[in-house]
Design an enzyme around this catalytic site. Structure first.
Site, mmCIF file in Angstrom:
data_model
loop_
_atom_site.group_PDB
_atom_site.id
_atom_site.type_symbol
_atom_site.label_atom_id
_atom_site.label_comp_id
_atom_site.label_asym_id
_atom_site.label_seq_id
_atom_site.Cartn_x
_atom_site.Cartn_y
_atom_site.Cartn_z
ATOM 1 N N VAL A 93 42.619 41.564 39.866
ATOM 2 C CA VAL A 93 41.186 41.616 40.169
ATOM 3 C C VAL A 93 40.579 40.300 39.690
ATOM 4 O O VAL A 93 40.661 39.971 38.490
ATOM 5 C CB VAL A 93 40.496 42.810 39.482
ATOM 6 C CG1 VAL A 93 39.006 42.820 39.815
ATOM 7 C CG2 VAL A 93 41.137 44.136 39.904
ATOM 8 N N HIS A 97 38.275 39.776 33.110
ATOM 9 C CA HIS A 97 38.272 41.032 32.348
ATOM 10 C C HIS A 97 39.240 40.944 31.181
ATOM 11 O O HIS A 97 40.269 40.286 31.257
ATOM 12 C CB HIS A 97 38.608 42.226 33.237
ATOM 13 C CG HIS A 97 39.856 42.062 34.051
ATOM 14 N ND1 HIS A 97 39.890 41.311 35.199
ATOM 15 C CD2 HIS A 97 41.105 42.543 33.878
ATOM 16 C CE1 HIS A 97 41.107 41.340 35.702
ATOM 17 N NE2 HIS A 97 41.881 42.072 34.914
#
Ligand code: 5GP
Length: 111
Positions: A93, A97
C-alpha cells in the site's frame, strides 16, 4: 494515486480504529501477522519513506511516539516497528504506514 488507506482516512472504507488525532490514524491490520498488529498512518498523503522531506521530520517523530503509546496501551512489553519501503521490501500500500507487531515471539531476521 488514491490508496485503500486514503479511503480509510476519508471514512469511505471502515477500519478497526485504535487511535486518531489531527496528524494520524491507527487501526488494526486486516490480515494480522501476530496477536497485535496495528498500522499507523499519517493523514498527510506520503507514499513511502522515499518521498519524505525535511518538513516531515516532526510528523515522523509523532508517528513513532504514537506507536510507543499505542503498544504500551495494548500491554505490549516487546514489539516490532516495521516500515516497508518499496515493492521488493514488501510494501503493498503506497501510503506511508508503520506496522506495530507484537504479542508473540518474533523471529529475526525477517524473510
Ligand atoms: P505493507 O505490505 O504495504 O507494508 O502493509 C500493508 C498492510 O495493510 C498489510 O499488512 C495489509 O494486511 C494491510 N491492509 C491492506 N488493506 C487493508 C484494509 O483494507 N484494511 C486494513 N485494516 N488493513 C489493510
Amino acid at each position: 494515486m488514491t490508496t485503500i488507506f486514503d479511503k480509510i482516512l476519508s471514512g469511505e472504507i471502515p477500519c478497526d480504529e485504535v487511535f486518531s488525532d489531527e496528524k494520524c490514524l491507527a487501526f488494526k491490520d486486516i490480515t494480522p501477522q501476530a496477536p497485535i498488529h496495528i498500522l499507523i498512518i499519517p493523514r498527510k498523503p506520503i507514499q513511502s519513506l522515499k518521498q519524505i522531506k525535511d518538513e516531515d521530520q516532526e510528523l515522523l517523530g509523532h508517528l513513532l511516539l504514537k506507536g510507543t503509546e499505542i503498544a504500551s496501551s495494548l500491554g505490549l512489553e516487546s514489539w516490532r516497528t516495521v516500515i516497508n519501503t518499496g515493492e521488493e521490501a514488501g510494501q503493498t500500500v503506497f501510503h506511508l504506514h508503520i506496522h506495530i507487531i507484537g504479542g508473540r515471539k518474533l523471529k529475526w531476521p525477517p524473510g
